[in-house]
Design a protein around this motif. Sequence first.
Motif, short mmCIF file in Angstrom:
data_model
loop_
_atom_site.label_atom_id
_atom_site.label_comp_id
_atom_site.label_asym_id
_atom_site.label_seq_id
_atom_site.Cartn_x
_atom_site.Cartn_y
_atom_site.Cartn_z
N THR A 161 1.07 3.86 -3.12
CA THR A 161 0.76 5.27 -2.85
C THR A 161 1.88 6.17 -3.38
O THR A 161 1.61 7.14 -4.09
CB THR A 161 0.53 5.50 -1.35
OG1 THR A 161 -0.58 4.70 -0.93
CG2 THR A 161 0.25 6.97 -1.05
N ALA A 191 -8.52 3.58 2.30
CA ALA A 191 -7.62 3.76 1.15
C ALA A 191 -8.41 3.73 -0.15
O ALA A 191 -9.27 2.85 -0.34
CB ALA A 191 -6.57 2.66 1.15
N VAL A 210 1.09 8.66 -6.43
CA VAL A 210 1.12 10.09 -6.13
C VAL A 210 2.16 10.80 -7.00
O VAL A 210 1.89 11.85 -7.58
CB VAL A 210 1.37 10.34 -4.63
CG1 VAL A 210 1.72 11.79 -4.35
CG2 VAL A 210 0.15 9.92 -3.82
N HIS A 259 -5.19 15.22 -3.40
CA HIS A 259 -5.49 14.21 -2.38
C HIS A 259 -7.01 14.15 -2.17
O HIS A 259 -7.67 15.19 -2.16
CB HIS A 259 -4.78 14.59 -1.07
CG HIS A 259 -4.88 13.56 -0.01
ND1 HIS A 259 -5.98 13.44 0.80
CD2 HIS A 259 -4.01 12.59 0.37
CE1 HIS A 259 -5.79 12.44 1.64
NE2 HIS A 259 -4.60 11.91 1.40
N HIS A 318 2.68 9.65 5.47
CA HIS A 318 1.91 8.46 5.14
C HIS A 318 2.76 7.20 5.28
O HIS A 318 2.34 6.20 5.87
CB HIS A 318 1.35 8.58 3.72
CG HIS A 318 0.52 7.42 3.30
ND1 HIS A 318 1.05 6.36 2.60
CD2 HIS A 318 -0.80 7.14 3.48
CE1 HIS A 318 0.09 5.48 2.37
NE2 HIS A 318 -1.04 5.92 2.90
N HIS A 348 0.84 -1.21 0.00
CA HIS A 348 0.00 0.00 0.00
C HIS A 348 0.87 1.26 0.00
O HIS A 348 0.61 2.20 -0.76
CB HIS A 348 -0.94 0.00 1.21
CG HIS A 348 -1.63 1.30 1.42
ND1 HIS A 348 -2.61 1.78 0.56
CD2 HIS A 348 -1.47 2.26 2.36
CE1 HIS A 348 -3.01 2.97 0.98
NE2 HIS A 348 -2.33 3.28 2.08
N SER A 349 1.91 1.26 0.81
CA SER A 349 2.81 2.42 0.87
C SER A 349 3.49 2.65 -0.47
O SER A 349 3.59 3.80 -0.94
CB SER A 349 3.86 2.22 1.96
OG SER A 349 3.26 2.14 3.23
N LEU A 362 3.75 12.25 1.70
CA LEU A 362 4.27 10.91 1.45
C LEU A 362 5.16 10.44 2.60
O LEU A 362 5.12 9.27 2.99
CB LEU A 362 5.04 10.86 0.13
CG LEU A 362 4.18 10.93 -1.13
CD1 LEU A 362 5.06 11.04 -2.37
CD2 LEU A 362 3.24 9.74 -1.23
N VAL A 417 -4.96 2.27 -4.63
CA VAL A 417 -3.79 1.96 -3.80
C VAL A 417 -4.07 0.83 -2.80
O VAL A 417 -3.36 0.67 -1.82
CB VAL A 417 -3.25 3.21 -3.07
CG1 VAL A 417 -2.65 4.19 -4.06
CG2 VAL A 417 -4.31 3.87 -2.21
#
Length: 154
Positions: A41, A81, A45, A121, A139, A37-38, A136, A85
């Motif tokens: 993202t 989420a 992004v 966002h 997160h 997920h990270s 980022l 993502v």
Amino acid sequence: MKNNLDALLNQLEHYISKNETINLQVSQSTVGWQIEHSLLTINGVVSAVHKSNPKDYHWKFSLIKIMVLATKKIPRGKAKAPKVVVPKADITCADLEHHLAKARDTVKSLELVSRDNYFEHPYFGKLKLKETIRFLEIHTTHHLNIIEDIVNNK
């Protein structure tokens, strides 16, 4: 523009071998899900930042954005989420290594972007490059904290 994303990616890499670890008292998701997920993202992004047109940027007040960027904390379990993502069901170490390599290149590419490019966002609105990088970092740190709690059985 200097950022901490490289160091955070190194920390994510450290946990790839614990991909399948889960602790339901901390999260319904595995360590692998948190890492994936990270990385999704970061990659998504940064791609959006590259595609943005600075002429389309308009500042808009957002209390939640101010709170998160000021405190550098994202409350756990409060946001869902976006589907784009959300990792697929079976995440392998090879998948994570692949996405990590892509994220390393993606982070480097931020050096080529105008400071006026932005990311939109879903909760915070439009974030210019500097705020996007800060988001980022926050997160990724948020998910690293969850990973540490899963691994350490907190």
